[in-house]
Design an enzyme around this catalytic site. Structure first.
Site, PDB file in Angstrom:
ATOM      1  N   THR A 120      19.895  -0.647  21.662  1.00 29.96           N
ATOM      2  CA  THR A 120      20.667  -1.716  22.011  1.00 29.96           C
ATOM      3  C   THR A 120      20.002  -2.273  23.464  1.00 29.96           C
ATOM      4  O   THR A 120      19.717  -1.434  24.317  1.00 29.96           O
ATOM      5  CB  THR A 120      21.977  -1.464  22.567  1.00 29.96           C
ATOM      6  OG1 THR A 120      22.768  -0.946  21.080  1.00 29.96           O
ATOM      7  CG2 THR A 120      22.835  -2.474  23.151  1.00 29.96           C
ATOM      8  N   HIS A 150      25.684   3.652  11.734  1.00 32.47           N
ATOM      9  CA  HIS A 150      25.721   4.369  13.006  1.00 32.47           C
ATOM     10  C   HIS A 150      27.020   5.185  13.070  1.00 32.47           C
ATOM     11  O   HIS A 150      28.259   4.528  13.346  1.00 32.47           O
ATOM     12  CB  HIS A 150      25.685   3.148  14.091  1.00 32.47           C
ATOM     13  CG  HIS A 150      25.245   3.674  15.563  1.00 32.47           C
ATOM     14  ND1 HIS A 150      25.554   5.111  15.856  1.00 32.47           N
ATOM     15  CD2 HIS A 150      25.191   3.315  16.666  1.00 32.47           C
ATOM     16  CE1 HIS A 150      25.207   5.383  16.978  1.00 32.47           C
ATOM     17  NE2 HIS A 150      25.100   4.330  17.937  1.00 32.47           N
ATOM     18  N   ASN A 198      27.451   8.891  18.367  1.00 28.69           N
ATOM     19  CA  ASN A 198      27.595   8.414  19.628  1.00 28.69           C
ATOM     20  C   ASN A 198      28.682   7.712  20.047  1.00 28.69           C
ATOM     21  O   ASN A 198      28.990   6.930  20.990  1.00 28.69           O
ATOM     22  CB  ASN A 198      26.356   7.454  20.320  1.00 28.69           C
ATOM     23  CG  ASN A 198      25.184   8.375  20.141  1.00 28.69           C
ATOM     24  OD1 ASN A 198      24.892   9.406  19.978  1.00 28.69           O
ATOM     25  ND2 ASN A 198      24.016   7.529  20.181  1.00 28.69           N
ATOM     26  N   TYR A 235      30.871   5.650  18.530  1.00 27.25           N
ATOM     27  CA  TYR A 235      31.297   4.363  18.363  1.00 27.25           C
ATOM     28  C   TYR A 235      32.292   4.698  16.705  1.00 27.25           C
ATOM     29  O   TYR A 235      32.667   5.684  16.446  1.00 27.25           O
ATOM     30  CB  TYR A 235      29.998   3.644  17.676  1.00 27.25           C
ATOM     31  CG  TYR A 235      29.217   3.378  18.931  1.00 27.25           C
ATOM     32  CD1 TYR A 235      29.676   2.413  20.103  1.00 27.25           C
ATOM     33  CD2 TYR A 235      28.147   3.970  19.162  1.00 27.25           C
ATOM     34  CE1 TYR A 235      29.212   2.320  21.221  1.00 27.25           C
ATOM     35  CE2 TYR A 235      27.571   3.802  20.527  1.00 27.25           C
ATOM     36  CZ  TYR A 235      27.948   2.940  21.332  1.00 27.25           C
ATOM     37  OH  TYR A 235      27.292   2.740  22.792  1.00 27.25           O
ATOM     38  N   ASN A 287      30.157   8.802  25.179  1.00 27.24           N
ATOM     39  CA  ASN A 287      31.192   7.870  24.935  1.00 27.24           C
ATOM     40  C   ASN A 287      32.505   8.785  24.880  1.00 27.24           C
ATOM     41  O   ASN A 287      33.387   8.178  23.664  1.00 27.24           O
ATOM     42  CB  ASN A 287      31.121   6.798  23.856  1.00 27.24           C
ATOM     43  CG  ASN A 287      30.176   5.788  24.120  1.00 27.24           C
ATOM     44  OD1 ASN A 287      30.354   5.308  25.344  1.00 27.24           O
ATOM     45  ND2 ASN A 287      29.554   5.400  23.193  1.00 27.24           N
TER      46      ASN A 287
END
Ligand SMILES: Cc1cc2nc3c(=O)[nH]c(=O)nc-3n(C[C@H](O)[C@H](O)[C@H](O)COP(=O)(O)O)c2cc1C
Length: 361
Positions: free
Chosen positions: A27, A175, A178, A180, A235
């Site tokens: 990102t 994805h 991590n 999300y 996260n």
């Protein structure tokens, strides 16, 4: 680097790549208005010598745009912008997959476009703060997704995958790593649901597996891939008692879909190599190893020597070395990353890093 396996061609169904180096998704927050632009075309084209590029996380919907200036692929304009990126990479002989990323609860309403909402499997906020246009703020309390929300969100992913194929990408990567949205469903800390999407291992894996199957049905197994981060705590993901079993089950189920590859994200070197390698050996298809395996090229060579269907993905060095492949070939020094421009707007620290003199790119 002499006799490097990293630099040899890779040919294992369905991927045919000029080398075994994968640029990991990153990102970079350059997409003003959530639409790809010319500097993004330049950025990716400069890295086309890489065996496979995986784009930064790209949102399938307004709700998935939890960070400022990250790109999306739900509108025609966004899809047309991505077409320029894939064309530029293909024109230089490269291969590129688009990563579909829905941020879920890793979001703040200030970052979302009008009409966007922070959602998640359960109304539990992630710890910590998030960058917004008004500075750092506590992460939002997500609205618990209903079953209708779940179906709608999966269909948004499906349309995003179809748009990516329309935009000329070689495939898409879900994805599910991590912290999300898909990872939020897998994790016991963020998913406290009592319905068929929460509780048991099968239930927590349901969102990801249904999603993958829908995309496989729409664009084909050879164009569908997934990224997971087993044991990762980025996260605010947690380490719960049946986490190993959860990932073993997930990988077993993914095997039956015969997807393009399994990408194992590794944000910390503390995450067990043994466990990751055990999962990789259970998976029947191509596996991409990340984090720790790539930073140090000797460990990249070591993991590649274990199996011909393994690839290695590398993130940070690609930020500051567009000609990273050339530099590996020549054992050349690497440019250092300027961390202050990782997520800032504009060209600085994005397409301004020097390439080697006489470089062919
Ligand atoms: C600036 C930056 C942005 C990142 N963005 C993403 C992303 O959008 N999607 C993703 O799956 N991982 C993302 N990551 C994680 C990387 O893909 C990679 O897993 C991590 O940096 C470890 O690899 P490395 O040791 O080669 O840097 C990002 C990492 C960095 C440094």
């Amino acid at each position: 680097m002499k006799n490097s396996k990293l630099l040899t061609a890779f040919n294992s169904k369905p991927l045919k790549l000029s080398n075994r180096v994968v640029m990991a998704p990153m990102t970079r927050c350059r997409a003003v208005g959530n639409t790809p632009n010319d500097i993004m075309v330049t950025y990716y084209a400069l890295r086309a010598e890489t065996g496979l590029i995986i784009t930064e996380g790209v949102s399938p919907s307004k709700n998935g745009l939890g960070y400022p200036n990250i790109p999306a692929i739900y509108s025609d304009e966004q899809t047309a912008g991505w077409r320029k990126v894939s064309d530029a990479v293909h024109a230089k002989g490269g291969k590129i997959f688009l990563q579909i990323m829905h941020t879920g609860r890793i979001a703040h309403v200030l970052n979302l476009p009008k009409g966007g909402e922070v959602v998640g499997p359960s109304p539990i906020p992630a710890a910590g703060e998030i960058f917004t246009i008004e500075g750092m703020k506590a992460k939002a309390i997500p609205r618990e997704m209903t079953k209708q929300d779940i179906e709608k969100t999966q269909n948004e992913y499906l349309r995003a995958a179809q748009n990516a194929i329309k935009a000329g990408f070689d495939g898409i990567e879900i994805h599910a790593a991590n912290g999300y949205l898909p990872n939020q469903f897998l994790d016991k800390g963020s998913n406290r649901r009592n319905d068929e999407y929460g509780g048991s291992i099968e239930n927590r894996c349901r969102f990801v597996l249904e999603l993958t199957q829908k995309i496989v049905n729409a664009i084909g197994n050879e164009k569908t891939a997934i990224r997971i981060s087993p044991l990762g705590q980025f996260n605010d993901m947690t380490v719960y008692e049946d986490i190993n079993k959860t990932y073993n089950y997930l990988v077993e189920q993914l095997n039956s879909m015969d997807i393009a590859y399994l990408h194992l994200a590794r944000m910390s070197n503390a995450i067990s190599e043994e466990f990751l390698e055990g999962l990789a050996s259970k998976f029947k298809g191509i596996v991409i190893f990340n984090g720790g395996y790539g930073y140090d090229l000797a460990s990249a060579e070591k993991i590649l020597s274990k199996n011909n269907r393994y690839l290695v993905s590398i993130a940070m060095p690609f930020v500051s070395n567009p000609d990273f492949i050339e530099r590996i070939k020549l054992d050349a020094e690497l440019n250092e990353v300027d961390e202050s421009t990782l997520y800032t707007l504009g060209e600085e620290g994005y397409i301004t890093y020097p390439i080697l003199e006489n470089s062919l790119i």
